[in-house]
Design a protein around this motif. Structure first.
Motif, mmCIF file in Angstrom:
data_model
loop_
_atom_site.group_PDB
_atom_site.id
_atom_site.type_symbol
_atom_site.label_atom_id
_atom_site.label_comp_id
_atom_site.label_asym_id
_atom_site.label_seq_id
_atom_site.Cartn_x
_atom_site.Cartn_y
_atom_site.Cartn_z
ATOM 1 N N ARG A 119 0.798 -1.229 0.000
ATOM 2 C CA ARG A 119 0.000 0.000 0.000
ATOM 3 C C ARG A 119 0.831 1.279 0.000
ATOM 4 N NH1 ARG A 119 -5.170 -1.998 3.694
ATOM 5 N NH2 ARG A 119 -5.950 -3.416 2.094
ATOM 6 N N GLY A 120 2.071 1.179 -0.451
ATOM 7 C CA GLY A 120 2.890 2.376 -0.598
ATOM 8 C C GLY A 120 3.306 3.020 0.699
ATOM 9 N N THR A 121 3.073 2.334 1.822
ATOM 10 C CA THR A 121 3.337 2.976 3.104
ATOM 11 C C THR A 121 4.320 2.220 3.978
ATOM 12 O OG1 THR A 121 2.207 4.067 4.968
ATOM 13 C CG2 THR A 121 1.488 1.859 4.410
ATOM 14 N N TRP A 122 4.860 1.095 3.470
ATOM 15 C CA TRP A 122 5.789 0.315 4.297
ATOM 16 C C TRP A 122 7.221 0.844 4.134
ATOM 17 C CZ3 TRP A 122 5.814 -3.644 7.928
ATOM 18 C CH2 TRP A 122 4.549 -3.889 8.470
ATOM 19 N N TYR A 123 7.438 2.017 4.726
ATOM 20 C CA TYR A 123 8.763 2.633 4.694
ATOM 21 C C TYR A 123 9.811 1.703 5.296
ATOM 22 C CZ TYR A 123 6.984 7.332 3.506
ATOM 23 O OH TYR A 123 6.425 8.414 2.880
ATOM 24 N N GLY A 124 9.400 0.897 6.246
ATOM 25 C CA GLY A 124 10.348 0.028 6.938
ATOM 26 C C GLY A 124 10.937 -1.043 6.055
ATOM 27 N N THR A 125 10.213 -1.471 5.012
ATOM 28 C CA THR A 125 10.730 -2.530 4.129
ATOM 29 C C THR A 125 10.947 -2.062 2.694
ATOM 30 O OG1 THR A 125 8.440 -3.313 3.872
ATOM 31 C CG2 THR A 125 9.822 -4.454 5.477
ATOM 32 N N ASN A 126 10.569 -0.817 2.390
ATOM 33 C CA ASN A 126 10.854 -0.272 1.052
ATOM 34 C C ASN A 126 12.321 -0.428 0.684
ATOM 35 O OD1 ASN A 126 8.610 2.620 1.082
ATOM 36 N ND2 ASN A 126 8.238 0.514 0.474
ATOM 37 N N LYS A 127 13.204 -0.246 1.678
ATOM 38 C CA LYS A 127 14.642 -0.285 1.394
ATOM 39 C C LYS A 127 15.067 -1.635 0.840
ATOM 40 C CE LYS A 127 17.198 2.016 4.233
ATOM 41 N NZ LYS A 127 17.518 3.203 3.388
ATOM 42 N N LEU A 128 14.382 -2.713 1.228
ATOM 43 C CA LEU A 128 14.687 -4.015 0.649
ATOM 44 C C LEU A 128 14.518 -3.976 -0.861
ATOM 45 C CD1 LEU A 128 12.801 -6.322 3.200
ATOM 46 C CD2 LEU A 128 15.286 -5.968 3.070
ATOM 47 N N PHE A 129 13.436 -3.334 -1.298
ATOM 48 C CA PHE A 129 13.203 -3.230 -2.739
ATOM 49 C C PHE A 129 14.199 -2.280 -3.393
ATOM 50 C CE2 PHE A 129 11.234 -1.405 -6.510
ATOM 51 C CZ PHE A 129 10.954 -2.561 -7.230
ATOM 52 N N PHE A 130 14.471 -1.150 -2.743
ATOM 53 C CA PHE A 130 15.490 -0.233 -3.266
ATOM 54 C C PHE A 130 16.821 -0.964 -3.445
ATOM 55 C CE2 PHE A 130 13.252 3.482 -0.926
ATOM 56 C CZ PHE A 130 12.425 3.708 -2.005
ATOM 57 N N ASN A 131 17.166 -1.772 -2.450
ATOM 58 C CA ASN A 131 18.436 -2.500 -2.510
ATOM 59 C C ASN A 131 18.456 -3.486 -3.669
ATOM 60 O OD1 ASN A 131 19.244 -1.083 -0.274
ATOM 61 N ND2 ASN A 131 19.025 -2.767 1.162
ATOM 62 N N ALA A 132 17.326 -4.152 -3.902
ATOM 63 C CA ALA A 132 17.251 -5.069 -5.043
ATOM 64 C C ALA A 132 17.456 -4.302 -6.341
ATOM 65 C CB ALA A 132 15.907 -5.781 -5.048
ATOM 66 N N LEU A 133 16.925 -3.098 -6.386
ATOM 67 C CA LEU A 133 16.995 -2.284 -7.594
ATOM 68 C C LEU A 133 18.408 -1.775 -7.863
ATOM 69 C CD1 LEU A 133 14.723 -1.322 -9.549
ATOM 70 C CD2 LEU A 133 14.697 0.825 -8.272
ATOM 71 N N PHE A 134 19.057 -1.224 -6.824
ATOM 72 C CA PHE A 134 20.365 -0.597 -7.017
ATOM 73 C C PHE A 134 21.530 -1.566 -6.849
ATOM 74 C CE2 PHE A 134 17.755 3.149 -6.089
ATOM 75 C CZ PHE A 134 18.180 4.012 -7.094
ATOM 76 N N PHE A 135 21.373 -2.551 -5.958
ATOM 77 C CA PHE A 135 22.483 -3.460 -5.672
ATOM 78 C C PHE A 135 22.313 -4.835 -6.307
ATOM 79 C CE2 PHE A 135 22.599 -0.976 -1.423
ATOM 80 C CZ PHE A 135 23.275 0.068 -2.029
ATOM 81 N N GLY A 136 21.117 -5.105 -6.850
ATOM 82 C CA GLY A 136 20.887 -6.407 -7.465
ATOM 83 C C GLY A 136 21.965 -6.811 -8.460
ATOM 84 N N PRO A 137 22.343 -5.934 -9.395
ATOM 85 C CA PRO A 137 23.338 -6.323 -10.401
ATOM 86 C C PRO A 137 24.724 -6.653 -9.849
ATOM 87 C CG PRO A 137 22.051 -4.443 -11.167
ATOM 88 C CD PRO A 137 21.698 -4.643 -9.727
ATOM 89 N N ILE A 138 25.012 -6.260 -8.605
ATOM 90 C CA ILE A 138 26.339 -6.565 -8.059
ATOM 91 C C ILE A 138 26.299 -7.653 -6.992
ATOM 92 C CG2 ILE A 138 27.272 -4.263 -8.583
ATOM 93 C CD1 ILE A 138 26.895 -3.561 -5.605
ATOM 94 N N ILE A 139 25.126 -8.268 -6.808
ATOM 95 C CA ILE A 139 25.034 -9.361 -5.830
ATOM 96 C C ILE A 139 25.623 -10.628 -6.437
ATOM 97 C CG2 ILE A 139 23.452 -10.894 -4.588
ATOM 98 C CD1 ILE A 139 21.572 -8.534 -4.232
ATOM 99 N N GLU A 140 26.555 -11.201 -5.725
ATOM 100 C CA GLU A 140 27.116 -12.502 -6.096
ATOM 101 C C GLU A 140 26.648 -13.539 -5.076
ATOM 102 O OE1 GLU A 140 28.773 -13.081 -8.791
ATOM 103 O OE2 GLU A 140 29.133 -11.002 -9.443
ATOM 104 N N VAL A 141 26.331 -14.713 -5.548
ATOM 105 C CA VAL A 141 25.967 -15.795 -4.647
ATOM 106 C C VAL A 141 27.229 -16.580 -4.334
ATOM 107 C CG1 VAL A 141 24.578 -17.867 -4.330
ATOM 108 C CG2 VAL A 141 23.640 -15.911 -5.595
ATOM 109 N N PRO A 142 27.739 -16.520 -3.093
ATOM 110 C CA PRO A 142 29.015 -17.185 -2.769
ATOM 111 C C PRO A 142 28.952 -18.690 -3.000
ATOM 112 C CG PRO A 142 28.348 -15.667 -1.021
ATOM 113 C CD PRO A 142 27.176 -15.803 -1.931
ATOM 114 N N GLU A 143 30.073 -19.230 -3.497
ATOM 115 C CA GLU A 143 30.179 -20.677 -3.665
ATOM 116 C C GLU A 143 30.418 -21.330 -2.307
ATOM 117 O OE1 GLU A 143 29.749 -22.375 -6.357
ATOM 118 O OE2 GLU A 143 29.574 -20.718 -7.797
ATOM 119 N N VAL A 144 29.790 -22.458 -2.091
ATOM 120 C CA VAL A 144 29.974 -23.204 -0.846
ATOM 121 C C VAL A 144 30.927 -24.362 -1.129
ATOM 122 C CG1 VAL A 144 28.849 -24.510 0.979
ATOM 123 C CG2 VAL A 144 27.645 -22.583 -0.103
ATOM 124 N N ARG A 145 32.091 -24.329 -0.485
ATOM 125 C CA ARG A 145 33.087 -25.389 -0.711
ATOM 126 C C ARG A 145 32.749 -26.626 0.124
ATOM 127 N NH1 ARG A 145 36.224 -20.634 -0.671
ATOM 128 N NH2 ARG A 145 37.342 -20.303 -2.637
#
Length: 856
Positions: free
Chosen positions: A829-855
């Motif tokens: 509903r456009g009002t969850w300021y507390g979790t909006n940042k999760l989406f912002f992070n996906a938007l701005f940092f998504g392209p640089i997220i690497e999934v670490p390899e598990v040895r």
């Protein structure tokens, strides 16, 4: 039910159909039909023509006056008509000031016998429920032109506000659809295109939001303007007219006792006021032979409806629902439903509302007076004497919440000194106090309190609405003993929210700003739009700035000076403008040597790609969740978002984008080759963002190898089959749905999706039964439900046992790219300021997220 067999009829016949018998009208006042050129019910009236009719009435008559209270996103005026006697209108400001004394327990009781009662008739908040706006024109005509002594008494004893269209943008979307598909003669077949809108429907506003849920969060310009007007008057009775399925009849209040009611509201509101007006509505419907029902289904608990918000302001909100023609004529199990028939239903109840309110005006006035006096007494017996809140690292989010409180007329104060409460420290200057002892106590409790016990297990809508949790702000209730040590500072007003300045010193080396601030993503986008190279920190550090040593956490943004194409002086000017516009601190540094942690030239700073997002929309996809993202990117980031209909996906060149967003919905229209196209694109290094049921779609189509958590009941062959009463099915099965409640998750704040958060404890909103097991890769479950997760709202004990340990946010590797899955909606509903940042992070940092390899 009685139905109108023909749509077009002469004026006299239409007056006999719509208005009481033996009604005499003043000559020279045009009927809606005379002004529009067609009779009401023959066509759906465009908003501009409807507004023009109200202005024409105001031009001719001294009983009605028009004011514009705001403009929609699509620049349609929002009007309210004031209809009352000329004598009342000439004394309107004195009437308003006298009425406001009712809400202030500290002033002496006014002589209520002489006071006009305040009635606000609200119509058409859902644009594709259009009959009520047509009824609004007829209501205005009736009140303006009738010479009936009873009507003249209404005008003496009441100030009546008519808001003919609460959602102008949505109304016109539906109006144009219905008119362009109208047949001559009309087609009553429910399968006809006229009765089946394309996506998005006219129900929603420009950004595809349901404005009838927005009275509490106040996300949109329509709601903000409406509430500002509301609080200049505090109406005694407010109507909220709707439509529902064509095979229904008509509903008016009272609603379902106890189970659908808000516990913070005095019982007198439900037991006395609702039942007081019900006979008027019943008589009105009986007179025209329309079927109706009461005491069922509809919700009186969520305080963000047009029919519930007035209840928490000492008034009476009334919801009306009726079978819809969804066009001009449609088949139903009761016969053919005509547009004119639905208009008449809402018209007679508009007039019944006025009649019932005027005839009982002293009861309504006295109730409002007692309501606010009772609120102060109720506050004295409440477990908390007040509340403290604030986030020192994110003042913009804190101020956004304060602005919400002020719009609801809640008193807020600075803290006079540091406060220790609930094992948290709230610092003076960065935290704020809301006393419970104020006339708006019930709104205060609405904003801060959590509720986990309920009369019922069925909810028409959300069961949790504590807004301090939606904003994700640290907060604490202050008990009576601790309250003795509280020192209230300056009372906050709107000027305070804009008073702070953010000067930026010039650097020839680099600028830094924290990602903790809610406005930081908007600053980053503005920089990227100008071609500025920006980096983000994957580790914390502290460094000597031109204003002393400052600490920076993960996600902080670095803007080096020398590597930019923009000259240093111009860059400084840009930084200064952005700091001023976004009210954010931007620090200047002389060099790159850190006092602790990584230096500015470390490989732990990564260059950020410019987001190039695309979102699929259209048939089967949630218009609400798509609209939330569109609104968020427009209003918080100023970032263009490409929205592509799912039917046009085959022509899209995905290589032009680096992020694809799929919200909750059914993606069955995507063919196998479309799915493969998405998979190939992600494998090439791009980012797919999935939300809610789109996550299960990704699993089904093998884009991600995650697992749904399924609890299977063990049944032996010789076990007796479970037997339940048929009449209990709705309650039992409905209780299994997680319909909207708040929970705690553990957030990995070292993960790029957790950047900007300083506390691993995060409150999320859940309104689905989708449960996912954590990712097999131990580094990729970003948020997981805690062992005792429930914060507020209803959940069955069985569902509550299933939640702990399941994933809320996770990342899956796919080739060189990644899939980010939000099991819960971070933008509700456009009002969850507390979790909006999760989406912002996906938007701005998504392209640089690497999934670490598990040895091994």
């Amino acid at each position: 039910m009685l139905f109108l067999p023909f749509l077009t009829m002469p004026l006299l016949a239409q007056q006999d159909y719509f208005f009481p018998e033996k009604t005499f009208f003043k000559e020279g006042v045009p009927t809606p039909g005379e002004f529009l050129g067609y009779e009401i019910g023959d066509f759906h009236t465009r908003h501009d023509r409807l507004v023009a009719y109200f202005y024409e009435l105001a031009r001719i008559s001294d009983r009605i006056h028009i004011q514009e209270i705001g403009m929609t996103y699509e620049q349609r005026p929002m009007i309210i008509a004031t209809i009352t006697s000329p004598q009342n209108y000439n004394n309107l400001e004195n009437i308003r000031q006298e009425h406001l004394q009712l809400i202030d327990p500290q002033v002496s009781l006014p002589a209520m016998g002489q006071m006009p009662v305040i009635i606000q008739l609200g119509y058409n908040v859902h644009g594709n429920e259009p009959s009520s706006s047509e009824a609004a024109m007829l209501t205005a005509y009736y009140l303006t032109a009738s010479e009936d002594p009873e009507v003249l008494r209404y005008l003496e004893d009441a100030v009546i506000f008519v808001e003919p269209v609460l959602n102008p943008d949505g109304r016109d979307r539906h109006t144009n659809w219905a008119n362009m598909h109208r047949g001559f003669p009309p087609v009553a077949d429910a399968n006809d295109r006229e009765h089946n809108e394309v996506w998005p429907s006219g129900r929603v506003n420009h950004y595809w939001f349901d404005l009838n849920r927005d009275w509490l969060p106040l996300v949109h310009v329509e709601s903000q303007a409406r509430l500002k007007f509301y609080h200049t008057w505090y109406p005694n009775v407010v109507t909220d007219f709707h439509e529902m399925g064509t095979n229904s009849t008509y509903f008016f209040e009272p609603t379902k006792p106890f189970g659908s009611e808000n516990p913070i509201i005095p019982r007198s509101n439900y037991d006395d006021l609702n039942n007081l007006l019900a006979p008027y509505f019943a008589n009105a419907m009986d007179d025209i032979g329309s079927l109706y029902f009461t005491k069922e289904v509809f919700d009186n608990s969520y305080p963000g409806y047009g029919s519930t918000y007035p209840d928490i302001q000492g008034g009476l909100g009334l919801v009306f629902e009726q079978a819809s023609s969804r066009g001009h004529l449609q088949e139903s199990i009761h016969g053919e439903v005509s547009f004119a028939f639905t208009i008449r239903n809402h018209l007679v109840n508009s007039l019944a509302t006025i009649k019932g309110t005027v005839e009982n005006k002293e009861i309504f006035l006295r109730h409002q007076r007692e309501f606010f006096g009772g609120a102060v007494k109720q506050a004295d017996g409440h477990y908390a004497s007040g509340y403290v809140f604030g986030d020192a690292g994110d003042r913009n989010r804190t101020k956004a919440f304060m602005d919400l409180l002020l719009q609801h007329k809640i008193k807020v104060y600075e803290t006079g000194r540091d406060i220790e409460s609930n094992n948290k420290t709230f610092g003076a200057g960065t935290s704020y106090i809301v006393p419970g002892n104020q006339p708006q106590f019930r709104m205060v409790a609405t904003m801060f309190d959590t509720v986990t016990t309920f009369h019922d297990s069925l909810f028409y809508d959300t069961s949790a609405w504590s807004m301090v949790h939606a904003y994700g702000l640290p907060s604490s209730a202050i008990n009576k003993r601790a309250w003795r040590n509280v020192s209230l500072g300056q009372q906050i007003d709107s000027t305070f929210l804009n008073s702070q300045s953010f000067p930026v010193l010039r650097s020839d080396y680099a600028y830094l700003f924290s990602w903790q601030d809610y406005n930081a993503p908007g600053v980053l986008h503005e920089l990227q739009k100008k071609g500025i190279i920006a980096k983000t920190a994957f580790k914390p550090f502290s460094i000597e700035t031109l204003e002393g040593i400052k600490e920076f956490s993960n996600g902080s943004i670095l803007v080096p000076v020398e590597i930019q194409k923009m000259p240093a002086e111009e860059l400084h000017s840009l930084m200064s403008d952005l700091a001023k516009t976004h009210k954010i601190s931007i620090e200047a540094v002389k060099g790159g040597f850190s006092t602790t942690g990584i230096d500015l030239g470390s490989s732990s700073f990564e260059n950020l790609e410019v987001p190039k997002p695309l979102m699929l929309i259209g048939e089967g996809i949630s218009q609400y969740e798509a609209g939330e993202i569109w609104y968020l990117m427009d209003s918080k980031l100023g970032m263009p978002l490409t929205k592509v209909d799912i039917l046009d996906f085959n022509r899209v060149k995905l290589e032009n984008y680096n992020e694809l967003i799929l919200v909750n919905g059914n993606y069955g229209l995507l063919r196998e080759k479309d799915v493969q196209k998405i998979k190939n694109w992600v494998e090439q290094g791009n980012t797919l963002i999935l939300q809610k049921s789109a996550v299960t779609w990704g699993i089904t189509n093998k884009l991600i190898a995650e697992e749904l958590k399924v609890k299977k009941d063990t049944v032996t062959e010789d076990a007796p089959s479970l037997r339940l009463d048929y009449g209990s099915a709705e309650a039992i099965e409905g209780a299994k749905v997680i319909g909207g409640s708040m929970y705690r998750v553990d957030l990995d704040i070292t993960h790029p999706l957790g950047f900007g958060y300083t506390n691993r404890d995060l409150v999320v909103y859940r309104n689905s039964n989708i449960l996912l097991n954590p990712v097999k890769n131990p580094y990729s479950t970003v948020a997981v439900y805690k062992n005792d997760p429930l914060v507020s709202g209803y959940i069955s004990s069985d569902n509550l046992q299933k939640l702990p340990g399941t994933a809320s946010v996770l990342v899956s590797k796919l080739g060189s790219g990644r899939v980010i899955s939000f099991v819960d909606n971070p933008n509700f509903r456009g009002t969850w300021y507390g979790t909006n940042k999760l989406f912002f992070n996906a938007l701005f940092f998504g392209p640089i997220i690497e999934v670490p390899e598990v040895r091994e």
